[in-house]
Design a protein around this motif. Structure first.
Motif, PDB file in Angstrom:
ATOM      1  N   MET A   1       0.810  -1.194   0.000  1.00 37.46           N
ATOM      2  CA  MET A   1       0.000   0.000   0.000  1.00 37.46           C
ATOM      3  C   MET A   1       0.853   1.258   0.000  1.00 37.46           C
ATOM      4  SD  MET A   1      -3.175  -0.153  -0.346  1.00 37.46           S
ATOM      5  CE  MET A   1      -4.734  -0.391   0.429  1.00 37.46           C
ATOM      6  N   GLU A   2       2.125   1.128   0.248  1.00 37.63           N
ATOM      7  CA  GLU A   2       2.948   2.335   0.288  1.00 37.63           C
ATOM      8  C   GLU A   2       4.164   2.140  -0.603  1.00 37.63           C
ATOM      9  OE1 GLU A   2       4.189   2.574   4.268  1.00 37.63           O
ATOM     10  OE2 GLU A   2       4.986   0.579   4.276  1.00 37.63           O
ATOM     11  N   GLN A   3       4.651   3.266  -1.052  1.00 35.74           N
ATOM     12  CA  GLN A   3       5.856   3.164  -1.875  1.00 35.74           C
ATOM     13  C   GLN A   3       7.077   3.279  -1.023  1.00 35.74           C
ATOM     14  OE1 GLN A   3       5.554   6.333  -4.534  1.00 35.74           O
ATOM     15  NE2 GLN A   3       4.362   5.231  -6.063  1.00 35.74           N
TER      16      GLN A   3
ATOM     17  N   PHE B   1       2.942   1.440   8.247  1.00 38.21           N
ATOM     18  CA  PHE B   1       3.006   0.004   8.477  1.00 38.21           C
ATOM     19  C   PHE B   1       2.172  -0.391   9.691  1.00 38.21           C
ATOM     20  CE2 PHE B   1       4.814  -3.513   6.533  1.00 38.21           C
ATOM     21  CZ  PHE B   1       5.084  -4.475   7.488  1.00 38.21           C
TER      22      PHE B   1
ATOM     23  N   LEU C   1      -1.262  -0.534   8.631  1.00 36.00           N
ATOM     24  CA  LEU C   1      -1.477  -1.745   7.848  1.00 36.00           C
ATOM     25  C   LEU C   1      -1.704  -2.947   8.744  1.00 36.00           C
ATOM     26  CD1 LEU C   1      -1.382  -3.035   4.996  1.00 36.00           C
ATOM     27  CD2 LEU C   1       1.000  -3.474   5.428  1.00 36.00           C
ATOM     28  N   GLN C   2      -0.869  -3.075   9.780  1.00 38.55           N
ATOM     29  CA  GLN C   2      -0.997  -4.209  10.695  1.00 38.55           C
ATOM     30  C   GLN C   2      -2.362  -4.206  11.362  1.00 38.55           C
ATOM     31  OE1 GLN C   2       0.779  -6.763  11.340  1.00 38.55           O
ATOM     32  NE2 GLN C   2       2.980  -6.339  11.263  1.00 38.55           N
TER      33      GLN C   2
ATOM     34  N   GLN D   1      -4.949  -5.271   8.972  1.00 40.77           N
ATOM     35  CA  GLN D   1      -4.827  -6.692   8.663  1.00 40.77           C
ATOM     36  C   GLN D   1      -5.440  -7.534   9.771  1.00 40.77           C
ATOM     37  OE1 GLN D   1      -3.199  -7.636   5.674  1.00 40.77           O
ATOM     38  NE2 GLN D   1      -4.283  -9.494   6.195  1.00 40.77           N
TER      39      GLN D   1
ATOM     40  N   TYR E   1      -6.449 -11.774   1.631  1.00 37.93           N
ATOM     41  CA  TYR E   1      -5.947 -10.761   2.560  1.00 37.93           C
ATOM     42  C   TYR E   1      -5.661 -11.303   3.950  1.00 37.93           C
ATOM     43  CZ  TYR E   1      -7.456  -7.509  -0.991  1.00 37.93           C
ATOM     44  OH  TYR E   1      -7.605  -6.841  -2.157  1.00 37.93           O
ATOM     45  N   SER E   2      -5.378 -12.557   4.034  1.00 35.71           N
ATOM     46  CA  SER E   2      -5.252 -13.096   5.386  1.00 35.71           C
ATOM     47  C   SER E   2      -3.857 -12.911   5.971  1.00 35.71           C
ATOM     48  CB  SER E   2      -5.610 -14.578   5.388  1.00 35.71           C
ATOM     49  OG  SER E   2      -4.898 -15.218   4.366  1.00 35.71           O
ATOM     50  N   LYS E   3      -2.933 -12.390   5.170  1.00 37.86           N
ATOM     51  CA  LYS E   3      -1.586 -12.203   5.719  1.00 37.86           C
ATOM     52  C   LYS E   3      -1.092 -10.809   5.431  1.00 37.86           C
ATOM     53  CE  LYS E   3      -0.175 -16.884   5.638  1.00 37.86           C
ATOM     54  NZ  LYS E   3       0.434 -17.911   4.883  1.00 37.86           N
ATOM     55  N   VAL E   4      -0.104 -10.418   6.222  1.00 36.96           N
ATOM     56  CA  VAL E   4       0.496  -9.106   6.039  1.00 36.96           C
ATOM     57  C   VAL E   4       1.426  -9.167   4.828  1.00 36.96           C
ATOM     58  CG1 VAL E   4       2.029  -7.412   7.069  1.00 36.96           C
ATOM     59  CG2 VAL E   4       0.346  -8.603   8.473  1.00 36.96           C
ATOM     60  N   PRO E   5       1.405  -8.172   3.970  1.00 35.85           N
ATOM     61  CA  PRO E   5       2.314  -8.215   2.827  1.00 35.85           C
ATOM     62  C   PRO E   5       3.743  -7.930   3.248  1.00 35.85           C
ATOM     63  CG  PRO E   5       1.111  -6.166   2.848  1.00 35.85           C
ATOM     64  CD  PRO E   5       0.523  -7.014   3.937  1.00 35.85           C
TER      65      PRO E   5
ATOM     66  N   ALA F   1      -0.263  -5.939  -6.404  1.00 36.18           N
ATOM     67  CA  ALA F   1       0.539  -5.906  -5.178  1.00 36.18           C
ATOM     68  C   ALA F   1       0.593  -4.525  -4.581  1.00 36.18           C
ATOM     69  CB  ALA F   1       1.956  -6.389  -5.476  1.00 36.18           C
ATOM     70  N   GLY F   2       0.016  -3.565  -5.249  1.00 35.09           N
ATOM     71  CA  GLY F   2      -0.001  -2.223  -4.690  1.00 35.09           C
ATOM     72  C   GLY F   2       1.234  -1.427  -5.000  1.00 35.09           C
ATOM     73  N   MET F   3       2.025  -1.845  -5.986  1.00 43.19           N
ATOM     74  CA  MET F   3       3.266  -1.162  -6.290  1.00 43.19           C
ATOM     75  C   MET F   3       3.057   0.026  -7.212  1.00 43.19           C
ATOM     76  SD  MET F   3       5.778  -2.959  -4.975  1.00 43.19           S
ATOM     77  CE  MET F   3       5.887  -4.498  -4.140  1.00 43.19           C
TER      78      MET F   3
END
Lengths: 290, 183
Positions: free
Chosen positions: A1-3, A25, A28-29, A32, B7-11, B156-158
Motif C-alpha cells: 500500500m505504500e511506496q 506500516f 497496515l498491521q 490486517q 488478505y489473510s496475511k500481512v504483505p 501488489a499495490g506497487m
C-alpha cells in the motif's frame, strides 16, 4: 500500500520518511488484524460474486471521494526528489501527482516539476504536429494515386471497347464482304448499261448513216454505188473495234472493208480514236484516247 | 475446505508474490525465470503449483499471494478441466482483481478455438482478464512476463495511488460479446 522511496537528499529527510513508513506500516498491521478477525467470523458465500464485486467497488468509490490529497512531507527537498523520481523513472505513462502547495519554496519545487511536464507536453505537441503533417502528405499521395488509377481505368475501358468493336467488325465482314461485292458489281453493270445506252443514242442522233437517196444526179451513181453495199453505222464500227480489242488483245486489228463508210473511218483516224496498222493499210485498231 | 484467501496475511516489504497454476508444468518454470529476471525495482516471488488447493503443510510459511495466474494450454482438454476444478478452491474475494488467466496455443486449430471461447466465458463470469501468450519462443515468454508484471504491480499495490487491483480488473476483464454467446 505504500511506496518505498529510495533516494533522499539529507538524512533528516530520510528520517522523516522512515517515520512516515513506520506509521503506515502500523496502520497496515491494524487493518490486517481486523480483516483476519472478520474473515474467521464470516462464511464465504460464493454464489454472490457479482454482489460482492458491487459492494467492493462502491466502497472503494466512497473512499476515493472522501480522500483528500495531501503532501507526503512538508520538506521541499524531499518533495522535489520524490517528484523527480516519479516523473523520470517510475512512471511510463503521464500520471497526475496532486500537490497542494502552501509555501513559496514548494512553489519553486512544483515550478521545476511542472517545467519538466511542460517540456514533455511540448515534445508531445511536436510529435503530434509531425504525425499530422505526415498524415496530410500521405492523404495527398493517396488522392494523386487515385486520380492516376481513374485515368488508367478510363483508358483501359476505351481500349476494351475498341477491341470488341473491331472483333465484331471482323466477324461480320466475312458475310458482308460478299454482299458488298455483289452490290458493287451490280452498280457497275447498271452504270455500264446506261453509258452504252447514252452512247448509242448520241451516235444515232449525230452520226446517222448517209442517206442513200442522193440530192443531185451527179452523185447518183456514187450514191447508188454506195446503196448497193450495206453500210454499217458508226456505233456498229465502234462496237466491232471494242469487241476485237477486249476479246483478242493480241490481235486488235479490224479489217476495214466496203461496209465501213470512209468519212467515218477518216473521222475516227483523225481524232485519234483509232490508228492504222503499220503493216496493212486496211486494218485499224482502237487507240487509247482521252 | 481450505480456501485460498487474499488478505489473510500481512504483505512483505517491497515484494510481490505471484502464484502460477498449471497442470502440465511446461510453461511455469520458463515464465518464472522471465518474471524474476525482468523486474529490478522490487522482489518478485514466484510460487508454482499444479492445481489448487495448495498443500496444507506450507500454509504458515507461505507469504501473501498477490496474483494468481491460471495457465491454460488450449491443446489439452485436461488443462481447462483442472483449472475449473481449482477455481472452486478460491475465496470469492480473490476474484476482485487477483486472478488472471493466461492461455497458450490459441491459434493452433479448431478445438483450441472452442476451448478459448469457454475460457473467455469462464473469465467473463468471474470478471478477470485473459491474456494470450506464445510460449514456444523466448520472445513470447518474455512478452508474457512483462504483461504479467504489469498486472502484478497493480495487484501488489506497487503502482501509484490511483490504481487498485479492483479498478484494473474492471478495466481489463474479459468480456464475451453477444456473437460469442450465440455459438
Amino acid at each position: 500500500m505504500e511506496q518505498d522511496i529510495q533516494c533522499s537528499r539529507s538524512s533528516e529527510g530520510k528520517a522523516v520518511l522512515l517515520e512516515r513508513c513506520e506509521e503506515q506500516f502500523e496502520l497496515l498491521q491494524k487493518l490486517q488484524n481486523e480483516i483476519i478477525l472478520a474473515d474467521t467470523e464470516a462464511y464465504d458465500d460464493q454464489s454472490n460474486e457479482a454482489v460482492n464485486r458491487l459492494i467492493a467497488i462502491t466502497s472503494e468509490l466512497e473512499r476515493w471521494h472522501e480522500m483528500e490529497p495531501k503532501l507526503l512531507t512538508n520538506s521541499p527537498e524531499v518533495l522535489l526528489a520524490v517528484g523527480k523520481e516519479e516523473v523520470s523513472c517510475h512512471c511510463n505513462n503521464t500520471q497526475e501527482v496532486v500537490i497542494v502547495s502552501k509555501y513559496k519554496c514548494s512553489y519553486r519545487f512544483s515550478h521545476n516539476f511542472s517545467s519538466q511536464l511542460q517540456r514533455l507536453n511540448s515534445q508531445l505537441k511536436m510529435v503530434l504536429s509531425c504525425s499530422q503533417a505526415k498524415l496530410d502528405a500521405q492523404k495527398k499521395i493517396l488522392k494523386r494515386e487515385q486520380t492516376w488509377q481513374a485515368e488508367k481505368k478510363e483508358a483501359l475501358n476505351a481500349v476494351c471497347e475498341k477491341i470488341t468493336r473491331l472483333q465484331r467488325e471482323n466477324q461480320k465482314s466475312e458475310h458482308s464482304i460478299l454482299q458488298d461485292m455483289k452490290r458493287k458489281i451490280n452498280n457497275l453493270k447498271d452504270y455500264h448499261g446506261s453509258l452504252m445506252e447514252m452512247l448509242s443514242d448520241m451516235l444515232a442522233e449525230h452520226f446517222p448513216l448517209p442517206d442513200p437517196q442522193g440530192n443531185s444526179t451527179k452523185k447518183k451513181r456514187a450514191a447508188a454505188y454506195d446503196a448497193e453495199i450495206d453500210l454499217i453505222s458508226l456505233s456498229e464500227i465502234i462496237e466491232r473495234l471494242t469487241n476485237k480489242t477486249l476479246e483478242t488483245p493480241h490481235d486488235p486489228y479490224v479489217t476495214t472493208d466496203d461496209t465501213f463508210w470512209p468519212p467515218y473511218t477518216e473521222m475516227l483516224l483523225r481524232n485519234g480514236i483509232a490508228t492504222r496498222c503499220p503493216e496493212d493499210c486496211n486494218k485499224i485498231r482502237l487507240e487509247m484516247f482521252f | 475446505m481450505a480456501l485460498l484467501t487474499p488478505y489473510s496475511k500481512v504483505p512483505e516489504l517491497n515484494t510481490a508474490t505471484v502464484l502460477l497454476v498449471e497442470n502440465e508444468e511446461e510453461l511455469q518454470s520458463k515464465l518464472a525465470n522471465a518474471l524474476v529476471q525482468y523486474e529490478k525495482d522490487f522482489n518478485v516471488n514466484v510460487r508454482l503449483a499444479r492445481k489448487l488447493p495448495l498443500p496444507v503443510e506450507n500454509k504458515e510459511t507461505r507469504p501473501r499471494i498477490d496474483l494468481i495466474v491460471f495457465l491454460v494450454n488450449l491443446l489439452s482438454e485436461r488443462s481447462l478441466q483442472s483449472v475449473e476444478s481449482s477455481l472452486a478452491h478460491l475465496h470469492s474475494d480473490c476474484f476482485l482483481g487477483k486472478v488472471c488467466f493466461l492461455v497458450t496455443d490459441a491459434r493452433c486449430g479448431s478445438h483450441t478455438q472452442e476451448r478459448l471461447v469457454s475460457v473467455r466465458k469462464l473469465a467473463a463470469a468471474h470478471q478477470c482478464p485473459v491474456l494470450c501468450a506464445e510460449h514456444r519462443t523466448v520472445d513470447g515468454v518474455n512478452a508474457a512476463a512483462v504483461r504479467l508484471l504489469n498486472i502484478l504491480k497493480v495487484s501488489a499495490g506497487m503502482s501509484p495511488i490511483a490504481t487498485t487491483a479492483l479498478y484494473l480488473s474492471s478495466l481489463t476483464r474479459c468480456s464475451v460479446t453477444s456473437d460469442l454467446e450465440e455459438d
